[in-house]
Design a protein around this motif. Structure first.
Motif, PDB file in Angstrom:
ATOM      1  N   TYR A 111      32.357  56.970 -36.130  1.00  0.00           N
ATOM      2  CA  TYR A 111      31.483  56.912 -34.961  1.00  0.00           C
ATOM      3  C   TYR A 111      31.640  55.624 -34.153  1.00  0.00           C
ATOM      4  O   TYR A 111      30.916  55.396 -33.200  1.00  0.00           O
ATOM      5  N   VAL A 119      30.997  52.399 -34.792  1.00  0.00           N
ATOM      6  CA  VAL A 119      29.874  51.476 -34.796  1.00  0.00           C
ATOM      7  C   VAL A 119      30.134  50.408 -35.847  1.00  0.00           C
ATOM      8  O   VAL A 119      30.990  50.567 -36.721  1.00  0.00           O
ATOM      9  N   VAL A 165      29.796  63.789 -29.106  1.00  0.00           N
ATOM     10  CA  VAL A 165      29.045  62.573 -29.348  1.00  0.00           C
ATOM     11  C   VAL A 165      29.794  61.416 -28.728  1.00  0.00           C
ATOM     12  O   VAL A 165      31.019  61.350 -28.776  1.00  0.00           O
ATOM     13  N   THR A 166      29.076  60.542 -28.099  1.00  0.00           N
ATOM     14  CA  THR A 166      29.677  59.421 -27.393  1.00  0.00           C
ATOM     15  C   THR A 166      28.880  58.156 -27.666  1.00  0.00           C
ATOM     16  O   THR A 166      27.746  58.207 -28.125  1.00  0.00           O
ATOM     17  N   LYS A 167      29.489  57.030 -27.377  1.00  0.00           N
ATOM     18  CA  LYS A 167      28.758  55.771 -27.457  1.00  0.00           C
ATOM     19  C   LYS A 167      27.720  55.749 -26.356  1.00  0.00           C
ATOM     20  O   LYS A 167      27.966  56.173 -25.233  1.00  0.00           O
ATOM     21  N   VAL A 190      25.058  55.763 -30.832  1.00  0.00           N
ATOM     22  CA  VAL A 190      25.878  56.953 -30.604  1.00  0.00           C
ATOM     23  C   VAL A 190      24.944  58.027 -30.090  1.00  0.00           C
ATOM     24  O   VAL A 190      23.786  58.096 -30.499  1.00  0.00           O
TER      25      VAL A 190
END
Length: 297
Positions: free
Chosen positions: A113, A115, A146-148, A138
């Motif tokens: 993800y 992070v 899913v994106t930042k 996220v």
């Protein structure tokens, strides 16, 4: 990145049943390890929609972006409005809830993800092997990816030059460095949020920079702990002490005596040491930084 089915399923259950009822190990999932923040999954709130509220106004009230609330409340995912009287699940900050595959590590989840692994670890209460976690920063989006996402009210980048010093009278050997380490007692991989500076019990512990004492007492696995808040959104922590020589609210100068080295709490290193941390203020709370860049003698 395609949104995993398990994530959609979990978000649906979060909305319909509440978090505690879906967690297979709810006792461990809702209890923070000593010295760590309360897990994000234990900090969800419920918001009852009243007349005049919109998704945007609700998001603004909780310092979130609207898609965060949509992601946690599947009833809103087909463009539906937040109906008056309906109850929404509100997370503590922008992020998603995901199920962690067995045998997957914190670093693998963080890499997937994109992070910070240490932030992911602490946001979830420093648990070693949780099955359901909150991934901060996220976001779910309606087209199934899913994106930042921007974290709310992120603090300005701390000025490293504003914090520089050494917490002991002499430079000593590092017994355990910052970052992912192997616990010498158990053999387990864990995230070490500071450095262990080897020193004899009773050695004086000194403030590395001017600041205000924010905490001076016992704190779980930290043992006897002193926390100093500094300018620039920075904080230093001095743990596993034998004695504490300051009080909350006290103003200290660089080099002032804070306490003495001890073995209180649950030290990781077997040799006596000072556990020292530097943290920076952010929307996720006080996030651990590598102390190496701040330790100057």
């Amino acid at each position: 990145m395609t949104l995993p089915f398990r994530q959609l399923f979990l978000c649906s259950l979060v909305s319909a049943l509440g978090l505690v009822s879906i967690l297979p190990y709810s006792n461990s999932a809702n209890a923070a390890v000593g010295g760590c923040p309360t897990p994000a999954l234990s900090r969800f709130q419920r918001h009852k929609v009243v007349r005049g509220e919109t998704l945007e106004s609700i998001a603004q009230r909780y310092n979130l972006i609207p898609t965060t609330i949509i992601g946690m409340n599947p009833a809103l995912q087909n463009g539906a409005i937040a109906a008056i009287g309906s109850v929404l699940q509100i997370p503590p900050y922008n992020g998603i809830v995901v199920e962690v595959p067995r045998r997957e590590t914190w670093r693998q989840v963080a890499a997937q993800y994109k992070v910070r692994a240490d932030s992911l670890f602490e946001v979830n209460g420093c648990q070693q092997d949780p099955r359901i976690v909150f991934v901060p920063g996220v976001n779910w989006s309606p087209n199934g990816v899913v994106t930042k996402s921007p974290l709310p009210t992120d603090a300005a980048t701390p000025n490293r030059a504003s914090l520089s010093g050494y917490p002991l009278a002499q430079v000593v050997t590092v017994g355990l460095a910052y970052g992912w380490q192997i616990n010498p007692a158990t053999g387990e991989v864990f995230f070490h949020s500071g450095v262990d500076l080897l020193a004899a019990v009773g050695t004086n512990v000194l403030a590395i920079a001017p600041g205000t004492v924010a905490f001076a007492s016992d704190q779980g696995s930290y043992g006897k702990l002193v926390i100093i808040n500094h300018s620039g959104g920075l904080q230093s922590r001095y743990a596993q002490l034998d004695s504490i020589k300051v009080t909350v609210g006290q103003q200290v100068k660089k080099g002032d005596l804070l306490g003495t080295v001890g073995t209180s709490g649950k030290p990781t290193s077997t040799q006596p040491h000072l556990h020292f941390e530097v943290r920076s203020s952010s929307s996720l709370g006080w996030v651990a930084q590598d102390p190496k860049g701040y330790l100057k003698k």
